[in-house]
Enzyme design. Sequence first.
Site, PDB file in Angstrom:
ATOM      1  N   HIS A 208       0.978  -1.339  -0.138  1.00  0.00           N
ATOM      2  CA  HIS A 208       0.034   0.043  -0.082  1.00  0.00           C
ATOM      3  C   HIS A 208       0.824   1.192  -0.077  1.00  0.00           C
ATOM      4  O   HIS A 208       0.444   2.217  -0.771  1.00  0.00           O
ATOM      5  CB  HIS A 208      -0.799   0.038   1.343  1.00  0.00           C
ATOM      6  CG  HIS A 208      -2.394  -0.982   1.192  1.00  0.00           C
ATOM      7  ND1 HIS A 208      -2.176  -2.331   1.268  1.00  0.00           N
ATOM      8  CD2 HIS A 208      -3.332  -0.562   0.864  1.00  0.00           C
ATOM      9  CE1 HIS A 208      -3.383  -2.744   1.083  1.00  0.00           C
ATOM     10  NE2 HIS A 208      -4.002  -1.737   0.792  1.00  0.00           N
ATOM     11  N   HIS A 250       2.001  -3.741   9.397  1.00  0.00           N
ATOM     12  CA  HIS A 250       3.368  -3.636   8.799  1.00  0.00           C
ATOM     13  C   HIS A 250       4.265  -3.162  10.024  1.00  0.00           C
ATOM     14  O   HIS A 250       3.687  -2.352  10.895  1.00  0.00           O
ATOM     15  CB  HIS A 250       3.813  -2.682   7.851  1.00  0.00           C
ATOM     16  CG  HIS A 250       3.013  -3.264   6.311  1.00  0.00           C
ATOM     17  ND1 HIS A 250       3.704  -4.284   5.795  1.00  0.00           N
ATOM     18  CD2 HIS A 250       1.679  -3.008   5.878  1.00  0.00           C
ATOM     19  CE1 HIS A 250       2.717  -4.800   4.580  1.00  0.00           C
ATOM     20  NE2 HIS A 250       1.628  -4.018   4.625  1.00  0.00           N
TER      21      HIS A 250
END
Length: 289
Positions: A208, A250
Amino acid sequence: MQSPRRNAEGRPLGTCDPSSSGSPAHGGGSRFEFQSLLSSRMPGADPTSARLRASESPVHRRGSFPLAGAGSSQALPPQLPEEDRIDLNPSFLDIALRSLLAIDLWLSKKLGVCAGESSSWGSMRPLMKLLEISGHGIPWLLGTLYCLSRSDSWAGREVLMNLLFALLLDLLLVSLIKGLVRRRRPAHNQMDMFFTISVDKYSFPSGHTTRAALVSRFILNHLVLAIPLRVLVVLWAFILGLSRVMLGRHNVTDVAFGFFLGYMQYSIVDYCWLSPRTAPVLFVLWNQP
C-alpha cells in the site's frame, strides 16, 4: 674330583642367584612388560586385558613405564554444533542490525494503536480500514482500466496507459521482494484485509505504501491540480503509510522502504514512458474511430 667351573665372581657356573630371579633391577620387570606389549600386539588379543596385565607390573606401579593408551583414555568433551555456539565477538554491523531490528519491533508495537478493537484507538479501526481500501491495488487497476476504455483523446490514453504500466510494475516488484525476504507480519496483526493473495502474508515491503508513493508522484507530475489538492494528495500518501503501522499490518521499516521503493518506481516509469511513437500497438487497442 674336579671342582666346578667358577665365574669371575667366584660362583659356580651352574648355579643361579636367587636374588636376580624376580628383581626388577635385573630384568624381571622388563620381562613382564615385554609380555604385556607382545600380547597387546597379537591378533585377537583383548587390549583391555593387556593394559590390565601391564598395570600389574612392578615397573608400571613405580611409574617408570607410562601406559601407551593413558592419554587417549580420557575422553574429550563433545563439541557443540556451529549454530549452538555463542558468538563472543560480534561485528559492528551485526550489532547495528540487531539494534535496528529491536527498535523497529518496539516502535511498531507502540504505534499499533488500531491493531484491534480493544486497542487504545480501537474505535478508529473502521476509518483506517476504509483508508486501507483506498490504497489497495484492485480498485486502482479496475479504475484505470475503466478510464482507459472511456478515454477519447490520445493524451488521456497515454497518461492512463503509463499509469496502468506503473501499477503492474508495482505489483510485480512488491510480490518479488516479499517472496524473497519473507518477513512475517507483526504478531499483533489481524488478517482481515479487503483482498489478499499468496504473498500478502509477508510484511516487507508495504505494498500500500509503495502504491501510494508511486501514484501520488505520478499525479503530481501529470495532472494539473490546485495547491490544496496537491497538498491533499501528499497527505493521503503519508497518512496511508502511517495507517499500515497503526493497523498492525506492517513494521516501521516496511513502510519506510515502501516509500522509497514507490518513489523509485516512478523514475523507472518515467524513463520507460510509453507513447504512441514508442508503443503504437498498445494504443491501437483503445483507438476509437
